[in-house]
Motif scaffolding. Sequence first.
Motif, PDB file in Angstrom:
ATOM      1  N   THR B 103       0.849  -1.201   0.000  1.00 29.90           N
ATOM      2  CA  THR B 103       0.000   0.000   0.000  1.00 29.90           C
ATOM      3  C   THR B 103       0.882   1.249   0.000  1.00 29.90           C
ATOM      4  O   THR B 103       0.628   2.205  -0.732  1.00 29.90           O
ATOM      5  CB  THR B 103      -0.892   0.012   1.271  1.00 29.90           C
ATOM      6  OG1 THR B 103      -1.404  -1.292   1.462  1.00 29.90           O
ATOM      7  CG2 THR B 103      -2.032   1.002   1.146  1.00 29.90           C
ATOM      8  N   LEU B 104       1.929   1.213   0.799  1.00 30.19           N
ATOM      9  CA  LEU B 104       2.842   2.358   0.876  1.00 30.19           C
ATOM     10  C   LEU B 104       3.495   2.608  -0.490  1.00 30.19           C
ATOM     11  O   LEU B 104       3.551   3.742  -0.969  1.00 30.19           O
ATOM     12  CB  LEU B 104       3.943   2.110   1.915  1.00 30.19           C
ATOM     13  CG  LEU B 104       3.555   2.182   3.386  1.00 30.19           C
ATOM     14  CD1 LEU B 104       4.799   2.066   4.261  1.00 30.19           C
ATOM     15  CD2 LEU B 104       2.816   3.484   3.713  1.00 30.19           C
ATOM     16  N   GLN B 105       3.960   1.508  -1.125  1.00 34.72           N
ATOM     17  CA  GLN B 105       4.609   1.618  -2.443  1.00 34.72           C
ATOM     18  C   GLN B 105       3.636   2.194  -3.459  1.00 34.72           C
ATOM     19  O   GLN B 105       3.989   3.047  -4.262  1.00 34.72           O
ATOM     20  CB  GLN B 105       5.061   0.230  -2.921  1.00 34.72           C
ATOM     21  CG  GLN B 105       6.374  -0.212  -2.310  1.00 34.72           C
ATOM     22  CD  GLN B 105       6.763  -1.595  -2.815  1.00 34.72           C
ATOM     23  OE1 GLN B 105       5.891  -2.396  -3.154  1.00 34.72           O
ATOM     24  NE2 GLN B 105       8.053  -1.889  -2.845  1.00 34.72           N
ATOM     25  N   HIS B 106       2.387   1.731  -3.413  1.00 32.38           N
ATOM     26  CA  HIS B 106       1.336   2.177  -4.336  1.00 32.38           C
ATOM     27  C   HIS B 106       1.089   3.670  -4.165  1.00 32.38           C
ATOM     28  O   HIS B 106       1.027   4.418  -5.133  1.00 32.38           O
ATOM     29  CB  HIS B 106       0.065   1.369  -4.055  1.00 32.38           C
ATOM     30  CG  HIS B 106      -1.033   1.660  -5.019  1.00 32.38           C
ATOM     31  ND1 HIS B 106      -1.054   1.144  -6.297  1.00 32.38           N
ATOM     32  CD2 HIS B 106      -2.153   2.435  -4.900  1.00 32.38           C
ATOM     33  CE1 HIS B 106      -2.133   1.574  -6.919  1.00 32.38           C
ATOM     34  NE2 HIS B 106      -2.823   2.359  -6.090  1.00 32.38           N
ATOM     35  N   LYS B 107       0.999   4.091  -2.899  1.00 34.52           N
ATOM     36  CA  LYS B 107       0.775   5.513  -2.595  1.00 34.52           C
ATOM     37  C   LYS B 107       1.929   6.343  -3.135  1.00 34.52           C
ATOM     38  O   LYS B 107       1.744   7.420  -3.680  1.00 34.52           O
ATOM     39  CB  LYS B 107       0.669   5.722  -1.077  1.00 34.52           C
ATOM     40  CG  LYS B 107      -0.728   5.515  -0.532  1.00 34.52           C
ATOM     41  CD  LYS B 107      -0.779   5.892   0.943  1.00 34.52           C
ATOM     42  CE  LYS B 107      -2.104   5.466   1.547  1.00 34.52           C
ATOM     43  NZ  LYS B 107      -2.038   5.467   3.008  1.00 34.52           N
ATOM     44  N   ASP B 108       3.139   5.804  -2.986  1.00 41.75           N
ATOM     45  CA  ASP B 108       4.357   6.482  -3.397  1.00 41.75           C
ATOM     46  C   ASP B 108       4.354   6.697  -4.923  1.00 41.75           C
ATOM     47  O   ASP B 108       4.717   7.762  -5.410  1.00 41.75           O
ATOM     48  CB  ASP B 108       5.560   5.616  -2.982  1.00 41.75           C
ATOM     49  CG  ASP B 108       6.778   6.479  -2.697  1.00 41.75           C
ATOM     50  OD1 ASP B 108       6.605   7.530  -2.063  1.00 41.75           O
ATOM     51  OD2 ASP B 108       7.874   6.100  -3.136  1.00 41.75           O
ATOM     52  N   LYS B 109       3.924   5.649  -5.662  1.00 40.19           N
ATOM     53  CA  LYS B 109       3.868   5.705  -7.131  1.00 40.19           C
ATOM     54  C   LYS B 109       2.874   6.760  -7.598  1.00 40.19           C
ATOM     55  O   LYS B 109       3.075   7.420  -8.608  1.00 40.19           O
ATOM     56  CB  LYS B 109       3.415   4.338  -7.672  1.00 40.19           C
ATOM     57  CG  LYS B 109       4.559   3.473  -8.110  1.00 40.19           C
ATOM     58  CD  LYS B 109       4.014   2.227  -8.786  1.00 40.19           C
ATOM     59  CE  LYS B 109       5.018   1.099  -8.710  1.00 40.19           C
ATOM     60  NZ  LYS B 109       4.377  -0.191  -8.914  1.00 40.19           N
ATOM     61  N   ASN B 110       1.756   6.880  -6.892  1.00 41.66           N
ATOM     62  CA  ASN B 110       0.672   7.770  -7.312  1.00 41.66           C
ATOM     63  C   ASN B 110       0.827   9.204  -6.816  1.00 41.66           C
ATOM     64  O   ASN B 110      -0.091   9.996  -6.923  1.00 41.66           O
ATOM     65  CB  ASN B 110      -0.680   7.206  -6.850  1.00 41.66           C
ATOM     66  CG  ASN B 110      -0.978   5.897  -7.564  1.00 41.66           C
ATOM     67  OD1 ASN B 110      -0.510   5.690  -8.682  1.00 41.66           O
ATOM     68  ND2 ASN B 110      -1.731   5.033  -6.915  1.00 41.66           N
ATOM     69  N   LYS B 111       1.970   9.496  -6.243  1.00 37.13           N
ATOM     70  CA  LYS B 111       2.206  10.855  -5.735  1.00 37.13           C
ATOM     71  C   LYS B 111       2.308  11.846  -6.884  1.00 37.13           C
ATOM     72  O   LYS B 111       2.928  11.537  -7.904  1.00 37.13           O
ATOM     73  CB  LYS B 111       3.492  10.858  -4.916  1.00 37.13           C
ATOM     74  CG  LYS B 111       3.174  10.980  -3.422  1.00 37.13           C
ATOM     75  CD  LYS B 111       4.436  11.066  -2.598  1.00 37.13           C
ATOM     76  CE  LYS B 111       4.095  10.897  -1.123  1.00 37.13           C
ATOM     77  NZ  LYS B 111       5.292  10.623  -0.346  1.00 37.13           N
TER      78      LYS B 111
END
Lengths: 111, 111
Positions: B103-111
């Motif tokens: 989830t953290l990685q996903h959030k990071d990508k969508n920044k």
Amino acid sequence: MSQNLDATFAALADPTRRAILARLAKGEASVTELAEPFDMSLPAISKHLKVLERAGLIIRGRDAQFRPCKLDPRPLDAAADLIEKFRRAWEERFDRLDDYLKTLQHKDKNK
Amino acid sequence: MSQNLDATFAALADPTRRAILARLAKGEASVTELAEPFDMSLPAISKHLKVLERAGLIIRGRDAQFRPCKLDPRPLDAAADLIEKFRRAWEERFDRLDDYLKTLQHKDKNK
């Protein structure tokens, strides 16, 4: 190895210690947190934790004030393997009996 | 149930009793046969058999002279299930951590 198994099984032979392990399987906890669900003094809980620690089933943190407890599930592998070995030997016994009965049936047919 | 587990694990916490169970998993045996591989008196072996009998892990024959011992592996199921429960809870903890990191990685990508 045999002494480890003695300690693992002895540690598991108590309902409070099993409840502590079940709690720690979900994540680390302090002694106070672990004592909460039990009607037990902190020294009584600490005694159980020492048994678990000697059995290698928990690791205590080094911070003197807050020494969180963490599960180390590795000794459980040897315990589970041993139980599985008993069950397998027991089942093989029936397989052998089954083979023997089949041999008898086969002999009977070829009479 | 909890008392049964106490008795099962306490019975398993001894190398002689584990060796007796391993022998009986292969087939029934008399007390004399069970005592053979151990440097132990018959009364000492009988004491171990009583612990195993109370834990429901062995059944003794009724013939007063030759009371063969037979394994009853049913209490082992509950013991194995409990250990498996601990291990599964422990693994689920890592699965949850893994999900969280994703989830953290996903959030990071969508920044």
